[in-house]
Design an enzyme around this catalytic site. Structure first.
Site, PDB file in Angstrom:
ATOM      1  N   ARG A   1       0.568  -1.191   0.321  1.00 20.10           N
ATOM      2  CA  ARG A   1      -0.007  -0.097  -0.024  1.00 20.10           C
ATOM      3  C   ARG A   1       1.004   1.103  -0.001  1.00 20.10           C
ATOM      4  NH1 ARG A   1      -1.921  -3.112   4.271  1.00 20.10           N
ATOM      5  NH2 ARG A   1      -4.392  -3.493   3.619  1.00 20.10           N
TER       6      ARG A   1
ATOM      7  N   LYS B   1      -1.777  -2.408   8.678  1.00 17.55           N
ATOM      8  CA  LYS B   1      -2.649  -1.680   8.945  1.00 17.55           C
ATOM      9  C   LYS B   1      -3.108  -1.917  10.114  1.00 17.55           C
ATOM     10  CE  LYS B   1      -5.973  -0.463   4.783  1.00 17.55           C
ATOM     11  NZ  LYS B   1      -7.413  -0.395   4.543  1.00 17.55           N
TER      12      LYS B   1
ATOM     13  N   HIS C   1      -2.225   1.738  -5.510  1.00 22.19           N
ATOM     14  CA  HIS C   1      -3.297   0.386  -5.496  1.00 22.19           C
ATOM     15  C   HIS C   1      -3.244  -0.213  -7.069  1.00 22.19           C
ATOM     16  CE1 HIS C   1      -4.686  -0.363  -1.538  1.00 22.19           C
ATOM     17  NE2 HIS C   1      -5.621  -0.922  -2.338  1.00 22.19           N
TER      18      HIS C   1
ATOM     19  N   ARG D   1      -0.915  -3.072  -6.634  1.00 21.75           N
ATOM     20  CA  ARG D   1      -0.492  -4.103  -5.223  1.00 21.75           C
ATOM     21  C   ARG D   1      -1.823  -5.167  -6.069  1.00 21.75           C
ATOM     22  NH1 ARG D   1      -1.400  -4.191   0.396  1.00 21.75           N
ATOM     23  NH2 ARG D   1      -3.635  -5.069   0.912  1.00 21.75           N
TER      24      ARG D   1
ATOM     25  N   HIS E   1      -4.253  -8.626   4.446  1.00 22.82           N
ATOM     26  CA  HIS E   1      -5.451  -9.365   4.620  1.00 22.82           C
ATOM     27  C   HIS E   1      -5.830  -9.731   6.116  1.00 22.82           C
ATOM     28  CE1 HIS E   1      -6.688  -7.998  -0.050  1.00 22.82           C
ATOM     29  NE2 HIS E   1      -6.563  -7.455   0.823  1.00 22.82           N
TER      30      HIS E   1
ATOM     31  N   TYR F   1      -9.939 -10.383  -6.257  1.00 24.36           N
ATOM     32  CA  TYR F   1      -9.219 -11.239  -7.376  1.00 24.36           C
ATOM     33  C   TYR F   1      -9.421 -12.070  -7.884  1.00 24.36           C
ATOM     34  CZ  TYR F   1      -6.246  -7.934  -4.675  1.00 24.36           C
ATOM     35  OH  TYR F   1      -6.016  -6.147  -4.456  1.00 24.36           O
TER      36      TYR F   1
END
Length: 313
Positions: free
Chosen positions: A161, A185, A259, A262, A285, A294
Site C-alpha cells: 500500500r 493496517k 494500489h 498492489r 488482509h 481477485y
C-alpha cells in the site's frame, strides 16, 4: 425568552452528548491502533451525522434504526454514491458499538439498517507486460529516478500500500534473506519475499542515490528507506504523484496508482497459480473475503478473452 433559553440549553446538551460519544469512539479506535487516515475518516463521518441529529433534536440515546435509515436516505437524495453511504453507515455502526460497549445504549441501531448496495467495482490491474514496461521504463540516471525505480519495483514485487511504502525503514529490508518486513493496517507485521529485480533496484538506489538525498540537515527521517529530494520522509501524495508522472510520461496505464500495482501483484500471483490464502497473507488482509475480489478480476479477464476469441461467444 424562557422557552427560547430552554431550547438553546437542550440543544447544547445534545451537542455535548454527541461530542462525548465521538470522543469515546476516537479513544476506542486509537486503542485498537486504527490508522490515522481511517480515524480521520470515521470522525468526519460521525460528526456530520451528529450535526444532522442535533438539528433533529436527537441525542445519541434517542437514535433508533428509523433515524439511521432516514439519514442514509437523505444522503442518497443528495446524490451520495452507494459506496459513500455504505462507508458512513459503517462509521455509525462503529459509533454506536462504542456507545453500547460503554453502557450508554443497549442495542446498536445501525446494525438493523441494511448496507446500501454497491456496484461491483473491480480494481484497476496492469497486465504483466504493462507492469514490465512501466518499471523498466523508469530511467536510473539521477537520484530521484533511482529512488522511483526502486520504490515502484518494491511496491509491485511485494504488493505494498502507499502508506506501507512511505513507512519503510532501512532495517526492514533483509538483503541476505531477500525479504521485507512490512507494518500494515492495525500495525500488523508481515514478512514478504522480494523479487530479484526489486532487490537489485533497491541496492542500486542505496549505493548511488540515498546518501546524496540524506546529505542535507537532519529532518527526523534518518531511518526512512525512501527520501525526498530535500531529505525528508515521503508522504503518500508524493508516491502517488510520482507514479502518475511516470505512467503518463511512459504511456503505460496513464494515471496508475500505487494500489493498481498492489492489485496487479495479487492478480498476477493468482494467474501464476498461487492460492487465495497465500495471497491473503502476502497482502496482509485480515480476512480472505477481502482477497476474493481477485477471483472476480480473473473471472472478468477470462470472460473478456472468451468474448474476443470464441467464434460463437
Amino acid at each position: 425568552m424562557t422557552v427560547a433559553g430552554g431550547a438553546d440549553e437542550q440543544r447544547a446538551e445534545r451537542s455535548g452528548a454527541w461530542g462525548d460519544a465521538i470522543g469515546l469512539l476516537v479513544e476506542d479506535l486509537r486503542r485498537r491502533d486504527a490508522a490515522r487516515r481511517s480515524l480521520r475518516a470515521y470522525e468526519t463521518d460521525v460528526r456530520q451525522f451528529a450535526e444532522w441529529a442535533t438539528e433533529q433534536r436527537l441525542a445519541p440515546a434517542d437514535v433508533g434504526p428509523k433515524e439511521v435509515r432516514r439519514y442514509i436516505a437523505r444522503l442518497s437524495e443528495q446524490g451520495a454514491a452507494p459506496s459513500t453511504s455504505a462507508r458512513k453507515l459503517a462509521a455509525l455502526r462503529a459509533l454506536f458499538t462504542s456507545q453500547r460497549e460503554h453502557g450508554s445504549i443497549s442495542q446498536n441501531p445501525a446494525d438493523l439498517v441494511s448496507t446500501p448496495r454497491r456496484s461491483a467495482h473491480l480494481p484497476r490491474v496492469l497486465s504483466a507486460r504493462e507492469a514490465a514496461r512501466l518499471l523498466d521504463g523508469i530511467p536510473v540516471g539521477s537520484p530521484l529516478e533511482l529512488r522511483d525505480r526502486a520504490m515502484f519495483e518494491l511496491a509491485y514485487s511485494c504488493g505494498l500500500r502507499a502508506e506501507e511504502i512511505v513507512s519503510l525503514k532501512l532495517g526492514d529490508l533483509d538483503h541476505d534473506a531477500e525479504q521485507l518486513r512490512v507494518e500494515g493496517k492495525g500495525r500488523k507485521t508481515r514478512i514478504v519475499p522480494v523479487g530479484e529485480p526489486a532487490m537489485a533496484a533497491v541496492d542500486l538506489y542505496l549505493e548511488r542515490a540515498r546518501h546524496g538525498l540524506a546529505a542535507g540537515p537532519p529532518r527526523g527521517s534518518e531511518e526512512a528507506l525512501f527520501l525526498s529530494k530535500s531529505g525528508r520522509s515521503l508522504g503518500t501524495s508524493d508516491v502517488r504523484r510520482r507514479l502518475r508522472r511516470w505512467s503518463t510520461r511512459l504511456g503505460v496505464a496513464a494515471g496508475a496508482s500505487p494500489h493498481a500495482l498492489r492489485h496487479s501483484f495479487a492478480t498476477h500471483l493468482l494467474d501464476g497459480g498461487a492460492d487465495l490464502r497465500t495471497i491473503q497473507e502476502l497482502l496482509g488482509h485480515a480476512s480472505v473475503s477481502s482477497t476474493q475480489i481477485y477471483t472476480r478480476v480473473e473471472s472478468a479477464r477470462l470472460r473478456s478473452a472468451y468474448a474476443r476469441s470464441h467464434p460463437r461467444a
